[in-house]
Design a protein around this motif. Sequence first.
Motif, PDB file in Angstrom:
ATOM      1  N   ARG A  66      -3.777  20.844  -3.361  1.00 24.15           N
ATOM      2  CA  ARG A  66      -4.100  19.412  -3.413  1.00 24.15           C
ATOM      3  C   ARG A  66      -5.057  18.998  -2.301  1.00 24.15           C
ATOM      4  NH1 ARG A  66      -0.294  15.697  -2.519  1.00 24.15           N
ATOM      5  NH2 ARG A  66       0.972  17.021  -1.152  1.00 24.15           N
ATOM      6  N   PHE A  67      -4.933  19.611  -1.147  1.00 26.28           N
ATOM      7  CA  PHE A  67      -5.756  19.258   0.018  1.00 26.28           C
ATOM      8  C   PHE A  67      -6.749  20.386   0.287  1.00 26.28           C
ATOM      9  CE2 PHE A  67      -2.571  16.322   2.461  1.00 26.28           C
ATOM     10  CZ  PHE A  67      -2.384  15.584   1.303  1.00 26.28           C
ATOM     11  N   ALA A  68      -7.880  20.014   0.869  1.00 32.33           N
ATOM     12  CA  ALA A  68      -8.881  20.997   1.264  1.00 32.33           C
ATOM     13  C   ALA A  68      -9.477  20.598   2.603  1.00 32.33           C
ATOM     14  CB  ALA A  68      -9.973  21.106   0.216  1.00 32.33           C
ATOM     15  N   ILE A  69      -9.458  21.540   3.546  1.00 33.28           N
ATOM     16  CA  ILE A  69     -10.060  21.316   4.854  1.00 33.28           C
ATOM     17  C   ILE A  69     -11.426  21.987   4.886  1.00 33.28           C
ATOM     18  CG2 ILE A  69      -8.943  23.352   5.869  1.00 33.28           C
ATOM     19  CD1 ILE A  69      -8.687  21.743   8.499  1.00 33.28           C
ATOM     20  N   SER A  70     -12.374  21.348   5.520  1.00 37.95           N
ATOM     21  CA  SER A  70     -13.711  21.920   5.667  1.00 37.95           C
ATOM     22  C   SER A  70     -14.309  21.389   6.968  1.00 37.95           C
ATOM     23  CB  SER A  70     -14.595  21.555   4.482  1.00 37.95           C
ATOM     24  OG  SER A  70     -14.757  20.149   4.384  1.00 37.95           O
ATOM     25  N   ARG A  71     -15.389  22.006   7.376  1.00 42.64           N
ATOM     26  CA  ARG A  71     -16.048  21.553   8.588  1.00 42.64           C
ATOM     27  C   ARG A  71     -17.549  21.711   8.457  1.00 42.64           C
ATOM     28  NH1 ARG A  71     -13.652  24.830  13.349  1.00 42.64           N
ATOM     29  NH2 ARG A  71     -15.233  23.701  14.573  1.00 42.64           N
ATOM     30  N   ASP A  72     -18.266  20.879   9.196  1.00 40.21           N
ATOM     31  CA  ASP A  72     -19.719  20.941   9.267  1.00 40.21           C
ATOM     32  C   ASP A  72     -20.059  20.986  10.744  1.00 40.21           C
ATOM     33  OD1 ASP A  72     -22.436  19.033   7.750  1.00 40.21           O
ATOM     34  OD2 ASP A  72     -22.438  20.509   9.347  1.00 40.21           O
ATOM     35  N   ASN A  73     -20.317  22.179  11.249  1.00 43.19           N
ATOM     36  CA  ASN A  73     -20.559  22.320  12.684  1.00 43.19           C
ATOM     37  C   ASN A  73     -21.868  21.663  13.117  1.00 43.19           C
ATOM     38  OD1 ASN A  73     -18.137  23.601  13.083  1.00 43.19           O
ATOM     39  ND2 ASN A  73     -19.009  25.676  13.160  1.00 43.19           N
ATOM     40  N   ALA A  74     -22.796  21.525  12.201  1.00 47.22           N
ATOM     41  CA  ALA A  74     -24.049  20.841  12.540  1.00 47.22           C
ATOM     42  C   ALA A  74     -23.813  19.350  12.774  1.00 47.22           C
ATOM     43  CB  ALA A  74     -25.066  21.047  11.435  1.00 47.22           C
ATOM     44  N   ARG A  75     -22.807  18.813  12.115  1.00 49.57           N
ATOM     45  CA  ARG A  75     -22.468  17.394  12.253  1.00 49.57           C
ATOM     46  C   ARG A  75     -21.257  17.165  13.163  1.00 49.57           C
ATOM     47  NH1 ARG A  75     -24.996  14.167   8.350  1.00 49.57           N
ATOM     48  NH2 ARG A  75     -26.084  15.341   6.716  1.00 49.57           N
ATOM     49  N   ASN A  76     -20.719  18.251  13.726  1.00 48.41           N
ATOM     50  CA  ASN A  76     -19.543  18.148  14.601  1.00 48.41           C
ATOM     51  C   ASN A  76     -18.401  17.398  13.940  1.00 48.41           C
ATOM     52  OD1 ASN A  76     -21.007  19.475  16.552  1.00 48.41           O
ATOM     53  ND2 ASN A  76     -21.324  17.692  17.855  1.00 48.41           N
ATOM     54  N   THR A  77     -18.136  17.737  12.695  1.00 44.70           N
ATOM     55  CA  THR A  77     -17.146  16.998  11.920  1.00 44.70           C
ATOM     56  C   THR A  77     -16.283  17.955  11.109  1.00 44.70           C
ATOM     57  OG1 THR A  77     -18.663  15.109  11.752  1.00 44.70           O
ATOM     58  CG2 THR A  77     -16.798  15.156  10.239  1.00 44.70           C
ATOM     59  N   VAL A  78     -14.999  17.640  11.045  1.00 45.59           N
ATOM     60  CA  VAL A  78     -14.073  18.345  10.172  1.00 45.59           C
ATOM     61  C   VAL A  78     -13.518  17.321   9.188  1.00 45.59           C
ATOM     62  CG1 VAL A  78     -12.120  18.040  11.753  1.00 45.59           C
ATOM     63  CG2 VAL A  78     -12.088  19.899  10.082  1.00 45.59           C
ATOM     64  N   TYR A  79     -13.272  17.785   7.964  1.00 46.85           N
ATOM     65  CA  TYR A  79     -12.841  16.905   6.885  1.00 46.85           C
ATOM     66  C   TYR A  79     -11.505  17.372   6.320  1.00 46.85           C
ATOM     67  CZ  TYR A  79     -17.840  15.857   7.009  1.00 46.85           C
ATOM     68  OH  TYR A  79     -19.113  15.515   7.412  1.00 46.85           O
ATOM     69  N   LEU A  80     -10.802  16.436   5.717  1.00 47.36           N
ATOM     70  CA  LEU A  80      -9.614  16.767   4.941  1.00 47.36           C
ATOM     71  C   LEU A  80      -9.692  15.976   3.635  1.00 47.36           C
ATOM     72  CD1 LEU A  80      -6.948  18.376   4.944  1.00 47.36           C
ATOM     73  CD2 LEU A  80      -5.821  16.262   5.659  1.00 47.36           C
ATOM     74  N   GLN A  81      -9.999  16.692   2.566  1.00 45.91           N
ATOM     75  CA  GLN A  81     -10.023  16.073   1.243  1.00 45.91           C
ATOM     76  C   GLN A  81      -8.623  16.130   0.678  1.00 45.91           C
ATOM     77  OE1 GLN A  81     -12.611  14.577  -0.525  1.00 45.91           O
ATOM     78  NE2 GLN A  81     -10.984  14.022  -1.958  1.00 45.91           N
ATOM     79  N   MET A  82      -8.087  14.984   0.337  1.00 48.32           N
ATOM     80  CA  MET A  82      -6.713  14.893  -0.145  1.00 48.32           C
ATOM     81  C   MET A  82      -6.728  14.351  -1.572  1.00 48.32           C
ATOM     82  SD  MET A  82      -4.817  13.430   3.270  1.00 48.32           S
ATOM     83  CE  MET A  82      -5.574  11.812   3.129  1.00 48.32           C
ATOM     84  N   ASN A  83      -6.257  15.166  -2.496  1.00 49.12           N
ATOM     85  CA  ASN A  83      -6.211  14.782  -3.907  1.00 49.12           C
ATOM     86  C   ASN A  83      -4.759  14.754  -4.385  1.00 49.12           C
ATOM     87  OD1 ASN A  83      -9.073  14.819  -3.984  1.00 49.12           O
ATOM     88  ND2 ASN A  83      -9.061  17.027  -4.431  1.00 49.12           N
ATOM     89  N   SER A  84      -4.539  14.137  -5.523  1.00 46.51           N
ATOM     90  CA  SER A  84      -3.200  14.064  -6.120  1.00 46.51           C
ATOM     91  C   SER A  84      -2.169  13.625  -5.096  1.00 46.51           C
ATOM     92  CB  SER A  84      -2.818  15.422  -6.715  1.00 46.51           C
ATOM     93  OG  SER A  84      -3.752  15.820  -7.691  1.00 46.51           O
ATOM     94  N   LEU A  85      -2.493  12.573  -4.387  1.00 50.36           N
ATOM     95  CA  LEU A  85      -1.617  12.119  -3.302  1.00 50.36           C
ATOM     96  C   LEU A  85      -0.287  11.635  -3.842  1.00 50.36           C
ATOM     97  CD1 LEU A  85      -4.337  10.466  -1.101  1.00 50.36           C
ATOM     98  CD2 LEU A  85      -2.699  12.175  -0.300  1.00 50.36           C
ATOM     99  N   GLU A  86       0.742  11.884  -3.045  1.00 50.23           N
ATOM    100  CA  GLU A  86       2.116  11.541  -3.386  1.00 50.23           C
ATOM    101  C   GLU A  86       2.681  10.631  -2.295  1.00 50.23           C
ATOM    102  OE1 GLU A  86       3.873  15.383  -3.347  1.00 50.23           O
ATOM    103  OE2 GLU A  86       2.833  16.069  -5.175  1.00 50.23           O
ATOM    104  N   PRO A  87       3.682   9.825  -2.626  1.00 49.91           N
ATOM    105  CA  PRO A  87       4.287   8.974  -1.575  1.00 49.91           C
ATOM    106  C   PRO A  87       4.745   9.775  -0.358  1.00 49.91           C
ATOM    107  CG  PRO A  87       5.007   8.270  -3.738  1.00 49.91           C
ATOM    108  CD  PRO A  87       4.223   9.535  -3.957  1.00 49.91           C
ATOM    109  N   GLU A  88       5.142  11.014  -0.593  1.00 47.61           N
ATOM    110  CA  GLU A  88       5.600  11.864   0.512  1.00 47.61           C
ATOM    111  C   GLU A  88       4.467  12.233   1.468  1.00 47.61           C
ATOM    112  OE1 GLU A  88       8.348  11.709  -2.669  1.00 47.61           O
ATOM    113  OE2 GLU A  88       6.252  12.409  -2.732  1.00 47.61           O
TER     114      GLU A  88
END
Length: 121
Positions: A66-88
């Motif tokens: 459901r979640f995917a972590i990625s990073r862009d070192n050129a932009r000094n940024t890390v991401y967390l894409q969260m799909n199918s989110l649940e109340p938990e």
Amino acid sequence: VQLQASGGGLVQPGGSLRLSCAASGRAFSNYNMGWFRQAPGEERDMVARISWGGATTVYADSVKGRFAISRDNARNTVYLQMNSLEPEDTAVYYCAASTIWTGSSARYEYWGRGTLVTVSS
């Protein structure tokens, strides 16, 4: 290194959000990065982590697929894409940096302020 997380908010169950964590200061690409979350009354747990070059990722069982972590070192940024989110998934989400490859929050040297994710209808 200074970290600033953003992208949290209110989303309905089944929805998606993308968190971002912008880094400044020391060389971002030297650090392994992690996303952690903490719900009220609970401990801070690792959600996902990514190696300094982005080649290796690890996920908590509860978010695999459901979640995917990625990073862009050129932009000094890390991401967390969260799909199918649940109340938990409702929690404050934190990004953190470590020179050590670990899932233990105690070994992360730098932390950003959290961003609140609320999953509710």
